[in-house]
Design an enzyme around this catalytic site. Structure first.
Site: not given
Ligand SMILES: [Zn+2]
Length: 426
Positions: A56, A58, A151, A209, A212, A308
Site C-alpha cells: 500500500h 501513494h 481519492q 481504502h 479509514e 502508505d
Molecule cells: Zn492510502
C-alpha cells in the site's frame, strides 16, 4: 550455474543453506550444495530474504514534502487540503522524477515490488500517465502495480467513475475505492458494489481504502467481504486500513472476522500512518487506530503491512524501509510473541506478494532470483536493527549494495576496537 550464495539463513528458520542461481532463477536450495558456479558468495550466516513488498503506497504524492508548504498540524484533514493545493501545480515530468527517485530509494532498501494507488480524480489523468510511464521504466528492477484510486469519492466527485474507467482502459490493473468518504453510508456501500462489479467484469484485482476512520459504525468491510463472496472474487480483493475495526464492538467483530476469512479478502494495515492519523479526536485514552492485525491473522486472513506515505502531505517521515514498517506494527499491535514477530516479517514479504499476485516470488527452485542479503542473522534481528541491505539481487544480478554498519571505538582507558550491533558479532 551462474552464482551460488553459501551459508545463508532463511526467513523460515533454515540455517546454513546454499542457494544456486542460473539464468536469473533459483535452481537449488540445500545444505552444502555439491556444485560449482562462475561466482560464489559466502554470506556467513546472514539472513537471505526474498525482497520486501509494499502492498500500500501513494507514489503520486511521495517526496512532495514542503510543496507548496508543510502540513502545520500534521493531521489527515490538513493533508487532504494540502494535496488539493498541490494538485493543480503537478506536472507529469515532476511526478515521474519524484517517483523514479522513490524507486531508487526502494531498490536500495531491497523493496522490489510496490502496489501504489494513483488518484484518478483529475480529468487530465496526469498522475496515471506519469506512473504508467514509471511502471514501464522501472520494470527491469521493480514491480510497480497501480490501483485506480478515486481519492475525492467515487460518487462524491463528479467525473470519478468516468475517469476510473479511463484509467483502467489505459492499463491500471487494480480497482480502488474510498467508501467511507462518500456522502452517506448508503453511497459508500453502493460504491463498493459497483467497483467490485467493474473488477469482476474486467477480471481485475480490487484494493479499497476501507473504513479509514475511528467511527465504529463504518462497516464497509462487511459489504466488501459480502460482494467478494457474491461475485466469486475470492483471493483477489484487499481492504486497506480497516481502522474502524479498532473501535468496533467486540461482538460485531466476532461475526465479521469469519466473514472476511470466508470471502478470502486480505487486510492491509499501514501502522506508521494509522498510529499518527487515527484517534485525533480523542483526548485520553487515545486510540491507536491500527486494525486488529493479530485477530485477523488468527482468523486465517492474509495480512500485510504497507508504508502508505513517505515525505508527502500526510507524513513527513519514511525511507522506503519496510523493516521500519514492521517494527512499528509490532509495537502498535503488541505483536511481541515469537509468532507475532514472524508474522510481522511475513507481512512485509510473502503476504503482500500473495496480495499482489507476484509471479515466481520466494526462495525455492523455479523462483526468480530476487534476493536481499541483510546484515542480520534472522528476521527478528533484521527488524530490531532495521538491518543494512548488504546486497540486493534482481534475477541473479546485484543491483544495489551497502557497506556493513560498523563502529570504530576509541574510548579513554580502553583498547581501541570495532563493534557491531549484530548478535553474535560476525
Ligand atoms: Zn492510502
Amino acid at each position: 550455474m551462474d552464482l551460488i550464495l553459501r551459508h545463508a539463513n532463511l526467513p523460515d528458520g533454515r540455517c546454513d543453506v546454499d542457494i544456486a542461481i542460473a539464468d536469473g532463477r533459483i535452481v537449488a536450495v540445500a545444505h552444502t550444495l555439491d556444485a560449482q558456479a562462475a561466482q560464489e558468495l559466502d554470506v556467513r550466516g546472514r539472513l537471505v530474504s526474498p525482497p520486501f513488498v509494499d502492498a500500500h503506497f501513494h507514489m503520486d504524492a511521495t517526496l512532495s514534502l514542503g510543496l507548496p508548504r508543510r502540513n502545520q498540524s500534521g493531521t489527515l484533514l490538513e493533508g487532504i487540503a494540502l494535496w488539493g493545493e498541490l494538485k493543480p501545480h503537478l506536472t507529469q515530468e515532476a511526478l515521474v522524477q519524484r517517483a523514479l527517485a522513490y524507486c531508487d530509494m526502494a531498490v536500495a532498501q531491497g523493496l522490489l515490488a510496490i502496489r501504489s494507488h494513483v488518484d484518478v480524480c483529475d480529468d487530465r489523468l496526469l498522475a496515471v500517465d506519469a506512473l504508467l510511464d514509471v511502471q514501464r521504466r522501472v520494470a527491469p528492477y521493480l514491480d510497480l502495480q497501480l490501483v485506480a484510486f478515486p481519492q475525492d469519492g467515487f460518487y462524491r466527485s463528479a467525473n470519478a467513475e468516468t475517469n476510473l474507467l479511463r484509467a483502467l482502459d489505459r492499463g491500471v490493473q487494480v480497482v480502488g475505492g474510498i467508501p467511507h468518504f462518500e456522502r452517506t453510508m448508503a453511497d459508500g456501500a453502493a460504491s463498493v458494489r459497483r467497483l467490485c462489479e467493474i473488477a469482476a467484469e474486467r477480471g481485475l484485482l480490487v484494493d479499497m481504502h476501507c473504513d479509514e476512520s475511528d467511527d465504529p459504525l463504518s462497516r464497509h468491510i462487511e459489504t466488501l467481504a459480502a460482494e467478494t463472496h457474491r461475485l466469486g472474487l475470492h483471493g483477489r480483493v484487499a481492504g486497506s486500513h480497516l481502522t474502524s475495526m479498532h473501535s468496533m464492538d467486540n461482538y460485531y467483530v466476532s461475526k465479521l472476522l469469519p466473514l472476511i476469512a470466508e470471502s478470502g479478502v486480505a487486510a492491509i494495515a499501514n501502522p506508521l500512518i494509522n498510529i499518527t492519523l487515527q484517534g485525533r479526536h480523542d483526548s485520553y485514552p487515545k486510540r491507536r487506530g491500527m486494525t486488529r492485525a493479530p485477530e485477523l491473522i488468527g482468523a486465517g486472513v492474509t495480512v500485510a503491512f504497507g508504508h502508505d506515505c513517505v515525505m508527502d502531505p500526510w507524513y513527513s517521515f519514511g525511507s522506503a524501509d519496510m523493516l521500519d514498517v514492521a517494527h512499528m506494527a509490532i509495537h502498535v499491535a503488541q505483536m511481541t510473541s515469537l509468532d507475532g514477530i514472524a508474522h510481522a516479517y511475513a507481512a512485509v514479504t510473502e503476504n503482500p506478494s500473495k496480495i499482489l499476485h507476484l509471479d515466481g516470488y520466494g526462495i525455492a527452485p523455479g523462483c526468480r532470483a530476487d534476493l536481499v542479503v541483510l546484515q542480520a542473522a534472522d528476521p527478528f534481528e533484521a527488524i530490531r536493527l532495521k538491518a543494512a541491505r548488504l546486497l540486493v539481487l534482481r534475477a541473479g544480478h546485484v543491483i544495489a549494495r551497502s557497506a556493513p554498519r560498523e563502529t570504530q571505538l576509541s574510548l579513554p582507558g580502553r583498547e581501541a576496537g570495532a563493534m557491531s550491533l549484530e548478535f553474535p558479532p560476525r
